[in-house]
Design an enzyme around this catalytic site. Structure first.
Site, PDB file in Angstrom:
ATOM      1  CG  HIS A  31      49.913  19.909  44.470  1.00 26.50           C
ATOM      2  ND1 HIS A  31      48.866  19.288  43.829  1.00 26.50           N
ATOM      3  CD2 HIS A  31      49.609  21.232  44.470  1.00 26.50           C
ATOM      4  CE1 HIS A  31      47.957  20.183  43.496  1.00 26.50           C
ATOM      5  NE2 HIS A  31      48.392  21.376  43.858  1.00 26.50           N
ATOM      6  N   GLY A  33      48.292  16.541  42.888  1.00 27.15           N
ATOM      7  CA  GLY A  33      47.120  16.909  42.081  1.00 27.15           C
ATOM      8  C   GLY A  33      47.532  17.222  40.638  1.00 27.15           C
ATOM      9  CG  HIS A  34      49.943  20.667  39.738  1.00 26.27           C
ATOM     10  ND1 HIS A  34      50.428  21.133  40.936  1.00 26.27           N
ATOM     11  CD2 HIS A  34      49.186  21.657  39.223  1.00 26.27           C
ATOM     12  CE1 HIS A  34      49.989  22.367  41.134  1.00 26.27           C
ATOM     13  NE2 HIS A  34      49.230  22.707  40.120  1.00 26.27           N
ATOM     14  CD  GLN A  58      44.737  32.609  37.550  1.00 24.03           C
ATOM     15  OE1 GLN A  58      44.947  32.333  36.376  1.00 24.03           O
ATOM     16  NE2 GLN A  58      44.401  31.666  38.437  1.00 24.03           N
ATOM     17  N   GLY A 144      41.096  19.917  37.388  1.00 23.83           N
ATOM     18  CA  GLY A 144      40.693  19.240  38.626  1.00 23.83           C
ATOM     19  C   GLY A 144      39.294  19.662  39.070  1.00 23.83           C
ATOM     20  CG  ASP A 147      40.780  24.468  41.390  1.00 28.22           C
ATOM     21  OD1 ASP A 147      40.714  24.843  42.574  1.00 28.22           O
ATOM     22  OD2 ASP A 147      41.850  24.113  40.863  1.00 28.22           O
ATOM     23  CD  GLN A 150      40.659  26.960  37.084  1.00 25.84           C
ATOM     24  OE1 GLN A 150      41.087  28.050  37.376  1.00 25.84           O
ATOM     25  NE2 GLN A 150      41.402  25.873  37.175  1.00 25.84           N
ATOM     26  CB  VAL A 173      45.022  14.335  44.207  1.00 21.16           C
ATOM     27  CG1 VAL A 173      46.061  13.511  44.964  1.00 21.16           C
ATOM     28  CG2 VAL A 173      44.862  13.805  42.786  1.00 21.16           C
ATOM     29  CB  SER A 182      45.560  23.635  47.261  1.00 20.37           C
ATOM     30  OG  SER A 182      45.811  25.013  47.065  1.00 20.37           O
TER      31      SER A 182
HETATM   32  O1  PAF Z   1      44.053  26.327  38.142  1.00 17.86           O
HETATM   33  C1  PAF Z   1      45.076  27.010  37.893  1.00 17.86           C
HETATM   34  O2  PAF Z   1      46.179  26.676  38.286  1.00 17.86           O
HETATM   35  C2  PAF Z   1      44.916  28.300  37.088  1.00 17.86           C
HETATM   36  O3  PAF Z   1      43.717  28.938  37.388  1.00 17.86           O
HETATM   37  C3  PAF Z   1      45.062  28.078  35.571  1.00 17.86           C
HETATM   38  C4  PAF Z   1      43.926  27.221  35.026  1.00 17.86           C
HETATM   39  C5  PAF Z   1      46.399  27.426  35.254  1.00 17.86           C
HETATM   40  C6  PAF Z   1      45.004  29.424  34.839  1.00 17.86           C
HETATM   41  O4  PAF Z   1      46.043  30.258  35.235  1.00 17.86           O
END
Ligand code: PAF
Length: 287
Positions: A31, A33-34, A58, A144, A147, A150, A173, A182
């Site tokens: 999206h 954001g990416h 995860q 970002g 998160d 993270q 974003v 997201s």
């Molecule tokens: O933020 C994410 O999309 C994930 O946690 C990541 C950093 C790609 C790790 O799998």
């Protein structure tokens, strides 16, 4: 754009690459954001590698691993249009050929905020991120700010394990209604979406309060809770003013604070974090 699927291929590409390399780690379903992280990467390096891997370790046993959105064709087209050089798309077997026994984790910082309800989440993130760093040896990696926990944990990992990598924390974003972009927003029905926007309403009200001079965390937390309370479909998991260093709640706001929210709408769990920046006399809140 090259699409590489194995560790051998990405390592061979990396040893031939000269100049600065940026890595954008993602789980796909791109999206805006990416895309904005990819644009930042493009501006900061000669080569951009985007990894696309839905990292099973995860996700908790009752979480959304199986329904996590996947759309490789759409992602390939967007990354290629943006001038990404390499899309690294390994399989689970390629990344984890045997049950994982070695993890990177944060015993205390990874067990607060999201770690409270997602106990193994951050060790899964830390482990895959280290593996991706080792496979691509990046100079710079944008993440970002949405998160928040993270990116702060990864900054810490880089510092404490002496990795020569620059982590860049990038602005969130948002969609037109204010909801932070997201991949999980796609789970929301139109009715859920109206409720989800309550997170933004709470954070925006806190921003106004802070920019009018409020520094007491209790008052700021109260304002966020009151606003979010107007959205009955929002199940708030946490709503706090924390330090970006300790991730612990603080009594008074400063330029290292973060407003942190996690909430559920139906079965969808959403998070959002606002970073307080600036100087003591002139604190600003980034939406
Ligand atoms: O933020 C994410 O999309 C994930 O946690 C990541 C950093 C790609 C790790 O799998």
């Amino acid at each position: 754009m090259d699409i590489l699927r194995t560790k051998k291929e990405i390592r061979a590409w990396r040893s031939a690459a000269t100049g600065r390399v940026a890595l954008v780690p993602t789980m796909g379903s791109f999206h805006e954001g990416h895309l904005s992280l990819m644009r930042t990467a493009r501006a900061l390096a000669d080569h951009v590698v985007v990894s696309l891997f839905v990292n099973p370790i995860q996700f908790g046993p009752t979480e959304d691993l199986s329904r996590y959105p996947r759309d490789l064709e759409h992602d390939e087209a967007l990354a290629s249009d943006l001038g990404v050089d390499v899309l690294f798309v390994p399989t689970v077997e390629e990344m984890y050929p045997q049950p994982q026994e070695t993890y990177a984790y944060w015993p205390s910082l990874g067990s607060v905020l999201c770690g409270r309800t997602r106990p193994d989440h951050f060790r899964g993130v830390g482990t895959v991120v280290i593996k991706l760093f080792n496979l691509t040896s990046p100079h710079v990696v944008p993440f970002g700010r949405k998160d928040g926990q993270q990116v702060l944990l990864i900054e810490r990992l880089v510092r404490e394990l002496d990795l020569d990598i620059e982590i860049v924390a990038c602005p969130t974003v948002r969609d037109v209604d204010g909801l932070a972009m997201s991949s999980r927003n796609g789970y929301l029905s139109p009715a859920d979406r109206v409720q989800a926007v309550g997170i933004y309403a709470g954070l925006s009200a806190a921003k106004v309060l802070i920019e009018n001079g409020e520094r007491r965390s209790a008052a700021i937390r109260n304002e966020m809770s009151t606003l979010m309370g107007k959205y009955p479909g929002l199940g708030v998991e946490y709503c706090d003013v924390v330090s970006r260093d300790s991730l612990k709640p603080v009594d008074a706001l400063d330029h290292r604070s973060m407003l942190a929210v996690a909430a559920r709408v139906g079965t969808t769990r959403l998070i959002d974090n606002l970073w307080v920046v600036g100087t003591e006399g002139d604190l600003r809140v980034e939406l």
